[in-house]
Each structure stands twice: as structure tokens, then as C-alpha cells.
Design a protein around this motif. Structure first.
Motif, PDB file in Angstrom:
ATOM      1  N   TRP A  20      13.362  -3.150   0.299  1.00 51.52           N
ATOM      2  CA  TRP A  20      13.788  -3.775   1.550  1.00 51.52           C
ATOM      3  C   TRP A  20      15.314  -3.879   1.671  1.00 51.52           C
ATOM      4  CZ3 TRP A  20       9.735  -7.867   0.061  1.00 51.52           C
ATOM      5  CH2 TRP A  20       8.456  -7.419   0.412  1.00 51.52           C
ATOM      6  N   GLY A  21      16.039  -3.293   0.721  1.00 56.11           N
ATOM      7  CA  GLY A  21      17.494  -3.238   0.825  1.00 56.11           C
ATOM      8  C   GLY A  21      18.255  -4.354   0.149  1.00 56.11           C
ATOM      9  N   HIS A  22      17.626  -5.050  -0.787  1.00 53.32           N
ATOM     10  CA  HIS A  22      18.258  -6.171  -1.493  1.00 53.32           C
ATOM     11  C   HIS A  22      18.259  -5.898  -2.998  1.00 53.32           C
ATOM     12  CE1 HIS A  22      17.660  -8.368   2.270  1.00 53.32           C
ATOM     13  NE2 HIS A  22      16.409  -7.949   2.230  1.00 53.32           N
ATOM     14  N   GLU A  23      19.180  -6.528  -3.694  1.00 55.37           N
ATOM     15  CA  GLU A  23      19.156  -6.521  -5.155  1.00 55.37           C
ATOM     16  C   GLU A  23      18.849  -7.934  -5.598  1.00 55.37           C
ATOM     17  OE1 GLU A  23      19.019  -4.617  -7.924  1.00 55.37           O
ATOM     18  OE2 GLU A  23      18.955  -3.013  -6.448  1.00 55.37           O
ATOM     19  N   ALA A  24      17.750  -8.129  -6.266  1.00 58.52           N
ATOM     20  CA  ALA A  24      17.414  -9.456  -6.774  1.00 58.52           C
ATOM     21  C   ALA A  24      18.123  -9.669  -8.106  1.00 58.52           C
ATOM     22  CB  ALA A  24      15.909  -9.586  -6.959  1.00 58.52           C
ATOM     23  N   SER A  26       0.830  -1.214   0.000  1.00 55.45           N
ATOM     24  CA  SER A  26       0.000   0.000   0.000  1.00 55.45           C
ATOM     25  C   SER A  26       0.859   1.256   0.000  1.00 55.45           C
ATOM     26  CB  SER A  26      -0.925   0.008   1.218  1.00 55.45           C
ATOM     27  OG  SER A  26      -1.799  -1.094   1.163  1.00 55.45           O
ATOM     28  N   ALA A  27       1.902   1.267   0.828  1.00 53.97           N
ATOM     29  CA  ALA A  27       2.767   2.449   0.927  1.00 53.97           C
ATOM     30  C   ALA A  27       3.432   2.771  -0.408  1.00 53.97           C
ATOM     31  CB  ALA A  27       3.826   2.237   2.000  1.00 53.97           C
ATOM     32  N   LEU A  28       3.795   1.732  -1.164  1.00 51.61           N
ATOM     33  CA  LEU A  28       4.431   1.936  -2.466  1.00 51.61           C
ATOM     34  C   LEU A  28       3.417   2.004  -3.607  1.00 51.61           C
ATOM     35  CD1 LEU A  28       7.484  -0.474  -2.045  1.00 51.61           C
ATOM     36  CD2 LEU A  28       7.487   2.036  -1.936  1.00 51.61           C
ATOM     37  N   GLU A  29       2.134   1.956  -3.242  1.00 52.45           N
ATOM     38  CA  GLU A  29       1.041   2.010  -4.211  1.00 52.45           C
ATOM     39  C   GLU A  29       1.176   0.933  -5.289  1.00 52.45           C
ATOM     40  OE1 GLU A  29       0.797   6.082  -5.572  1.00 52.45           O
ATOM     41  OE2 GLU A  29       0.057   6.755  -3.616  1.00 52.45           O
ATOM     42  N   ASP A  64       6.947  -5.342  -9.825  1.00 49.94           N
ATOM     43  CA  ASP A  64       6.662  -4.883  -8.460  1.00 49.94           C
ATOM     44  C   ASP A  64       7.297  -5.780  -7.399  1.00 49.94           C
ATOM     45  OD1 ASP A  64       5.365  -2.507  -9.064  1.00 49.94           O
ATOM     46  OD2 ASP A  64       3.414  -3.468  -9.257  1.00 49.94           O
ATOM     47  N   ILE A  65       7.442  -7.069  -7.684  1.00 47.58           N
ATOM     48  CA  ILE A  65       8.183  -7.937  -6.760  1.00 47.58           C
ATOM     49  C   ILE A  65       9.618  -7.435  -6.648  1.00 47.58           C
ATOM     50  CG2 ILE A  65       9.147 -10.256  -6.424  1.00 47.58           C
ATOM     51  CD1 ILE A  65       6.525 -11.348  -7.659  1.00 47.58           C
ATOM     52  N   LEU A  66      10.231  -7.137  -7.788  1.00 45.48           N
ATOM     53  CA  LEU A  66      11.605  -6.625  -7.788  1.00 45.48           C
ATOM     54  C   LEU A  66      11.688  -5.281  -7.070  1.00 45.48           C
ATOM     55  CD1 LEU A  66      12.570  -7.578 -11.435  1.00 45.48           C
ATOM     56  CD2 LEU A  66      13.368  -8.682  -9.327  1.00 45.48           C
ATOM     57  N   ARG A  67      10.691  -4.452  -7.273  1.00 38.59           N
ATOM     58  CA  ARG A  67      10.644  -3.137  -6.604  1.00 38.59           C
ATOM     59  C   ARG A  67      10.573  -3.288  -5.087  1.00 38.59           C
ATOM     60  NH1 ARG A  67       5.594   0.555  -7.480  1.00 38.59           N
ATOM     61  NH2 ARG A  67       6.028   2.088  -5.902  1.00 38.59           N
ATOM     62  N   LEU A  68       9.763  -4.218  -4.604  1.00 38.72           N
ATOM     63  CA  LEU A  68       9.664  -4.474  -3.167  1.00 38.72           C
ATOM     64  C   LEU A  68      10.992  -4.969  -2.603  1.00 38.72           C
ATOM     65  CD1 LEU A  68       6.174  -6.170  -2.948  1.00 38.72           C
ATOM     66  CD2 LEU A  68       6.877  -4.169  -1.628  1.00 38.72           C
ATOM     67  N   VAL A 107       7.341 -20.365   1.717  1.00 37.42           N
ATOM     68  CA  VAL A 107       8.461 -19.659   1.099  1.00 37.42           C
ATOM     69  C   VAL A 107       7.957 -18.764  -0.035  1.00 37.42           C
ATOM     70  CG1 VAL A 107      10.736 -19.890   0.046  1.00 37.42           C
ATOM     71  CG2 VAL A 107       9.947 -21.593   1.683  1.00 37.42           C
ATOM     72  N   THR A 108       8.510 -17.573  -0.082  1.00 34.03           N
ATOM     73  CA  THR A 108       8.068 -16.548  -1.013  1.00 34.03           C
ATOM     74  C   THR A 108       9.162 -15.503  -1.169  1.00 34.03           C
ATOM     75  OG1 THR A 108       6.463 -14.737  -1.285  1.00 34.03           O
ATOM     76  CG2 THR A 108       6.926 -15.412   0.953  1.00 34.03           C
ATOM     77  N   PRO A 109       9.277 -14.874  -2.330  1.00 32.17           N
ATOM     78  CA  PRO A 109      10.257 -13.784  -2.427  1.00 32.17           C
ATOM     79  C   PRO A 109       9.894 -12.609  -1.516  1.00 32.17           C
ATOM     80  CG  PRO A 109       8.910 -13.884  -4.413  1.00 32.17           C
ATOM     81  CD  PRO A 109       8.582 -15.096  -3.594  1.00 32.17           C
ATOM     82  N   LEU A 110       8.640 -12.517  -1.098  1.00 32.84           N
ATOM     83  CA  LEU A 110       8.231 -11.443  -0.187  1.00 32.84           C
ATOM     84  C   LEU A 110       8.837 -11.618   1.205  1.00 32.84           C
ATOM     85  CD1 LEU A 110       4.480 -10.935  -1.169  1.00 32.84           C
ATOM     86  CD2 LEU A 110       6.546  -9.930  -2.171  1.00 32.84           C
TER      87      LEU A 110
END
Length: 159
Positions: free
Chosen positions: A145-149, A5-8, A137-141, A93-96
Motif C-alpha cells: 500500500w506504499g508504506h514502510e512499517a 487474495s490478489a497477493l495470495e 504478511d501484515i508487513l507485506r500488505l 483500529v488495525t494496521p490494515l
């Protein structure tokens, strides 16, 4: 879900019975459009941990995977390491889960097909629901969170 929600970030949440495997999830997939996923929690021989997300039906060639993602030989990580590093238990397990990971503690890999998909279905840190959002958006999240996928073409096992 608050970061969505915060990142719309446009998303849709589907509640369902608990599913622990790709086979069990087949019963819910018909009702949820988009690409479905499976996640591999791995450890390489150098001691580094990896979370690899691929299309649900793709059999991953674990022998060819290290070359594709740039690591040493891999094996499945232990449940206690999963819980310690990404704060979830097997079956959820999830990338989230990268939201729970300290930067640098685990490498996240998203299959190229999923990164490019308009709708990707993943667990929202629990296996009693599915959240649909885009691969971008998964990559954006994950970046938020401070990671590079790493986005990679994950080698498939020939059946």
C-alpha cells in the motif's frame, strides 16, 4: 480483503459481535488461535501521527515509546484525525487501515513479537470480525500500500 487474495496471502476470517476494547475482545479470543492485538493511534509533539500495533495484553510504556520508535513525546490522537487519515473509527483500529492512508501521512509500527508471529489477529477495518494472517504478511500488505512499517521492540509499562 481483495488485496489478501490478489497477493495470495493465507488468511482466515472470523465473524463475531462488535468489540471495542481489549477487555471486550477476551470473550472471542478463546475461539481464535494466534497472537491478538491492540492498536494505539498516537500523535507526537512534532505533529506526526503513529499507528502502533502490539500484543493485546502488553501494557505500553508511553513515556519510553518515543525513544523506541524515534519520535517526540506522544499522546492519543483524536477520533476525527483517525477517520481523516486512516478512514476508520475508534474500536476498529488495525494496521490494515494503512490501505486508506496516503503515503507519508502516518507512521505504522508493528511490535517485533507480532512481526515474527505465524498467526496475528487484527480487525479487517471493522470490529465485527477478526482476520488471522502472519506478521510477515501484515508487513507485506503495508509495503504493498506504499508504506514502510517500522518493526520495533515496544517498551512495556511495569505493572
Amino acid at each position: 480483503m481483495s488485496d489478501l487474495s490478489a497477493l495470495e496471502i493465507a488468511h482466515e476470517l472470523f465473524e463475531h459481535q462488535a468489540v471495542f476494547t481489549v477487555d471486550e475482545s477476551r470473550s472471542i479470543k478463546a475461539d481464535i488461535p494466534g497472537a491478538h492485538t491492540k492498536n494505539l493511534f498516537l500523535k507526537d509533539t512534532a505533529g506526526d501521527f503513529w499507528l502502533v500495533t502490539v500484543p493485546a495484553e502488553d501494557p505500553v510504556n508511553l513515556k519510553a515509546l518515543p525513544e523506541a520508535i524515534g519520535c517526540k513525546r506522544v499522546s492519543f490522537g483524536k477520533p476525527e484525525d483517525m477517520e481523516r487519515l486512516i478512514g476508520i473509527k475508534p474500536g476498529s483500529v488495525t494496521p490494515l487501515a494503512m490501505v486508506n492512508a496516503a503515503p507519508g501521512s502516518i507512521r505504522c509500527v508493528l511490535d517485533q513479537v507480532l512481526a515474527d508471529a505465524d498467526t496475528v489477529n487484527v480487525h479487517p477495518l471493522r470490529n465485527t470480525a477478526t482476520v488471522s494472517l502472519s506478521g510477515k504478511d501484515i508487513l507485506r500488505l503495508i509495503r504493498h500500500w506504499g508504506h514502510e512499517a517500522l518493526v520495533a521492540v515496544i517498551p512495556k509499562k511495569v505493572r
